[in-house]
Structure formats: C-alpha cells, structure tokens
Design an enzyme around this catalytic site. Structure first.
Site, mmCIF file in Angstrom:
data_model
loop_
_atom_site.group_PDB
_atom_site.id
_atom_site.type_symbol
_atom_site.label_atom_id
_atom_site.label_comp_id
_atom_site.label_asym_id
_atom_site.label_seq_id
_atom_site.Cartn_x
_atom_site.Cartn_y
_atom_site.Cartn_z
ATOM 1 C CG HIS A 106 -2.046 -0.960 1.158
ATOM 2 N ND1 HIS A 106 -2.943 -0.983 0.111
ATOM 3 C CD2 HIS A 106 -2.444 -1.944 2.003
ATOM 4 C CE1 HIS A 106 -3.839 -1.932 0.317
ATOM 5 N NE2 HIS A 106 -3.556 -2.531 1.454
ATOM 6 C CD GLU A 147 -9.871 -8.949 -14.321
ATOM 7 O OE1 GLU A 147 -9.092 -8.314 -13.588
ATOM 8 O OE2 GLU A 147 -11.098 -8.754 -14.318
ATOM 9 C CG ASP A 201 -6.303 -9.761 -10.830
ATOM 10 O OD1 ASP A 201 -5.529 -9.990 -9.878
ATOM 11 O OD2 ASP A 201 -7.454 -9.318 -10.667
ATOM 12 C CB CYS A 235 -7.572 -0.718 -17.699
ATOM 13 S SG CYS A 235 -8.178 -2.320 -17.117
#
Length: 539
Positions: free
Chosen positions: A187, A426, A450, A497
């Site tokens: 994060h 994905e 992913d 994306c």
C-alpha cells in the site's frame, strides 16, 4: 561517498538532507484498574476516536492520491469494528482485570500472529494492518499524538512506513523516502507512486545518517550518501533535465494522442471515485478507461440502492461531457471484502468467489447496478465493462440479464442508450479464448495486474516473491499480443487498464502490437502521451 543499491518504487531524482524517522516504542505496562467497567468504556471511546482519525486520513488521501488508494483506511476502520477483535479486548479487560492499553497490545499481537501464520497471502498481509490499528488505539489511550510534521524539505529514511504515516506527511516537504523493508506492491509503495514521490526500498538504513546530504536516484535504484562534488553535479544535471522534462510535458496538454505514422490512440485515465474526475481533467485524459464502481459498496454499510448508484454514475458522465467513461461492474472479493456481503472465508480468495461470479449468482445485485448504469447512460458517453471473465457462457448469461434490464426500462419509459459493452481480459482463460470472446463484445480491456499474477502463479501482494514477479515476462507480452490480434480479428478494439499501461518502457512496444487504448493513473497521462507521439505502429 557511500552508495547503496535498493529497489526503485518510482523514477525520479531527489537531493536533500536525510531525516531519520524512528518510531517510539515505549513499553506497555500492565496494571489493574480500580473500575473495570470504566476501563472498558475508556477503550470504547479510544476506539471511536481512532476510527474518527482514520476517517480524516481517508478524506486527506482521497484528495491527494484518489479514492482507490485511500481505501486502505476504510479497511482499517472496518477492522476496528470487527466483533471478534473487540470482544477479545473487552473480555481480557473483564476476566484478567488489566488496563485497556495492555489488552489492546496483547490482542493485537495475538491476532497479528494468527494472520501471519495463515497460508493465504492476503491474510498474511493483514497482520501488519492489525499492528497498525492496535498502535493507533494505544496512542489514543495514552493521549499521545504521532507527529509527522516536516519543518523543511527532507529525504525521509525509516525502517518501514505504514500507509497512515505516508499520507500524513507534507508532500511539499517530502523529497523522497527510503526504507529497509517494504514491497513494490505494498500500500505504501502504491501511495508513493500516486503522490509522485521518488522512493527506494531494500536499503540497509542507519540511524547515523540523520542530517547527512543524500541523493535518491529512482532511475537506477541507488542511494548516494554524502556524494562527492562530481557525482552531486552530475545528479543535479540529471534532476534539472527531469524538471525541464516536466515543463515540456505540460506543453502536451491539448495535443492529440497520435503516433508518428498517424494512428490515433485512446489515452484514458483510471479512477475510483467521482472526486477523481478533477485529476482526469487536470491531466488532459481523453476519457476514463476504468471507473472502479466498487467504491460505492466499500463506502457504505448496506447494498447501495439503484438511485445511489445512478447519481454517482450520472455525476461522472456529466462531468466528462462527451468523453468516454468506461465503468467496471462490481469487483468485490479477493482483497476487497465487504461485511454485509457475508462472503465465506476462502483459502485463496484471489481465485475465489469474486467479481462477475458474485453478479451472476446473485442477479438481483447485478440487475440493480445495471439499471443504474443504463439510466446514467442517457446523461453522457458511458460504456460498461465486466471483470474476471473466463468463458463464453458467462458472456451469454450477462447478455440475457442485460436484455431483461433493457426491457424493464423500456416498459417503464426510462431513457437509456445502447452502450458499448466490453470485458476485462485478466485471466489466462479469457486470453486463450479471446478469438471466440471477441465476436461477442465491443471491446477488450486487459487487466495486466491480475493477468500477470495468474499467468506466473505469483501472488503480487507477497513481498518475498518480488524478485520472481516480472510484468515484462515474455509470456505476458505474448499473451497481450495474442489478445490484440484476436480482438481485432473479431471486430473489437483492445485496451490496457492495468499498471503495465503506464509502464513507459513498453509504450512503443504496445503501439507496435496494435493496442488501441491505454488507461493509466491521471499523473501518467502526459508522460505516456509524449511516448505515443514519438512512436510508430510499424517497424
């Protein structure tokens, strides 16, 4: 001069004085309170204040790094409201007759240890979150305030930084940060990229560096400590060139996204909330290539109503005017958990009950969102995108539900447009089947995050696997090329994306592959535009 090699989180040059950030680790003493009921109330009050603080951090993060990146603080709030966690603390105060600080610290350690020993990497990552929220509550109980105020521009050096610490720092005075620990997919790393701050991880830091002159070279992943005059001058020239580059990029606003041989590219931006639209317009993106609709579900304690969703989608469509807005349907599950969905524990949630699988098995939830999306389509240029597709059967089922929604709206006299509909590629299954799937949809959007972890069988959240995680792996690039070719042969346009879309080392490669659209973080729009305009689609 000393040099240290680490791993770069964001390219860039920072020159300045080091500030060594050391967390205070005051011993938590155990004692027996006179009034245990009052002690339990003291904990409840402290927890409430901690949740308020997290709410303020969430608002600050939304303004500075966008809704999607701010979601970590919502997760922390939800963890503080967890019944098991709270019951364990209150029970310890009652049965063992201990003070709240001690009960919180011990419970935090117990839960953290429990999570860290789980096989699933998602739950392992929650171990650090538990410690973060426990420390916050203990700080409130002690009446101590963490001070993250910077008095002058510095390079912050620390063992590690929690997301809450990173967001509280003054961006105008934070030149860069360097840590010993951390993952490029953590994060904190994502926040650093969103804040456009150079950062290095994996550096063997020392407290004695405090106050010394240093240079962070995010291009090479190098930290220069007390650089000699020759090195300093060279890096200053490099930074001046970088600053000049930023000025030149600003001149690209309003320019077309077109290659040297004349192919026009759709250069869009990714957002997680209507509040992110300002950043999209500021950075001159042509449209929105990924609007993560799950923010509506993460922000509430109930299933968002059709009208609540409609208002959010309508707002973004109106703000973007005639520009394209591609909205991804609900992608809850995996690392995005929502209590009121009552999802069961899964050993491997990334490959579990998530995204379109929830929508197709709970069609009432799906139809509510689709009704809101089609209603909003009357107010702008909306397209709909479906995530985690693996089969033709899923697309056929989606089309059946969409037909039902359209018929209902028509019978009710509700205006809507016949919007473009696409799918995210994905999963390796979708990539391999892309020749068949292309005939059923208007566009593909490749979710490289992913797709990479599923193809390489590597959990992208696992810091221990950073050296094995290679988004440039030939298998990934071959798969992207295959999807582009199959998409075009089947009559649909193809975009990217995922984070790889903003990887400027691959921009020209994507142009040569024939990629039609790139959707990136708003801050990457202009750097990518520059490379598009300098690229050719043909050899």
């Amino acid at each position: 001069m000393e040099t240290y090699q680490g791993k770069s989180i964001l390219k860039g040059i920072a020159i300045g004085e080091i500030l060594f950030h050391q967390k205070e680790e005051e011993e938590i003493k155990r004692y027996k309170p006179e009034d245990l009921e009052a002690e339990k109330q003291r904990y409840i009050d402290a927890r409430g204040k901690a949740i308020e603080q997290l709410g303020e951090l969430y608002k600050k993060a939304c303004q500075e790094v966008g809704e999607a990146n701010a979601a970590v603080f919502e997760v922390h709030s939800m963890m503080l409201e967890d019944d098991d966690f709270n019951d364990a603390i209150l029970n310890m105060i009652s049965t063992q007759g201990v003070n709240a600080e001690y009960a919180v610290a011990v419970t935090g350690d117990n839960f953290s240890n429990m999570f860290s020993q789980m096989e699933d990497e998602y739950f392992k990552a929650r171990a650090a979150d538990i410690i973060d929220i426990s420390n916050r509550v203990v700080s409130v109980l002690r009446g101590s305030e963490n001070n993250y105020q910077l008095t002058k521009p510095v390079i912050l050096v620390a063992d590690d930084l929690a997301p809450s610490e990173t967001v509280q720092l003054d961006k105008n005075k934070l030149l860069a940060f360097v840590t010993r620990m951390g993952s490029s997919n953590s994060h904190t790393a994502i926040l650093a990229r969103s804040m456009n701050i150079p950062a290095l991880i994996g550096i063997p830091i020392q407290k004695e560096w405090n106050g010394k002159m240093a240079v962070v070279d995010g291009y090479t992943g190098t930290l220069y400590l007390d650089p000699d005059e020759e090195t300093l001058n060279e890096l200053r020239r490099k930074k001046e060139a970088e600053d000049e580059e930023r000025k030149l990029l600003a001149e690209l606003k309003g320019k077309e996204d077109v290659t040297l041989d004349g192919k026009k590219i759709k250069l869009y931006a990714n957002i997680g909330n209507p509040s992110d639209v300002a950043n999209v317009l500021k950075n001159d993106a042509q449209g929105i290539g990924l609007f993560r609709s799950e923010f509506l579900y993460l922000e509430t304690d109930h299933f968002p109503t059709e009208d609540e969703q409609f208002q959010a989608y309508k707002k973004v469509a109106e703000m973007m005017g005639s520009k394209k807005v591609i909205i991804r349907t609900l992608d809850i599950g995996a690392d995005k958990q929502v209590d009121y969905f009552n999802l069961k524990h899964e050993d491997n949630p990334a490959m579990g009950y998530r995204a379109i699988r929830i929508c197709l098995t709970q069609p009432d939830i799906f139809k509510t969102q689709l009704r809101a999306l089609f209603r909003a389509s009357a107010f702008g240029n909306i397209s709909i995108m479906y995530p985690m597709i693996i089969s033709l059967e899923e697309i056929k089922k989606i089309k059946e539900i969409v037909a039902e929604v359209k018929q209902e709206l028509t019978e009710q006299g509700v205006a809507f447009k016949d919007v473009e509909q696409g799918i995210m590629i994905e999963t390796p299954a979708a990539a391999v089947m892309s020749d068949v799937l292309a005939k059923e949809v208007d566009f593909f959007s490749i979710g490289t995050n992913d797709l990479t972890q599923y193809t390489l069988a590597i959990d992208r959240q696992n810091a221990e696997l950073d050296n094995f995680y290679d988004a440039h792996h030939p298998a990934i690039l071959r798969m992207i090329k295959m999807v582009v070719d199959n998409g075009h042969a089947g009559g649909c346009w193809v975009g990217i994306c995922g984070e790889l879309g903003a990887d400027t080392e691959l921009t020209e490669t994507f142009m040569k592959m024939g990629v039609d659209e790139l959707s990136v973080s708003p801050t990457f729009v202009l750097p990518v535009r520059k490379l598009i305009r300098a690229s050719k689609c043909s050899e």
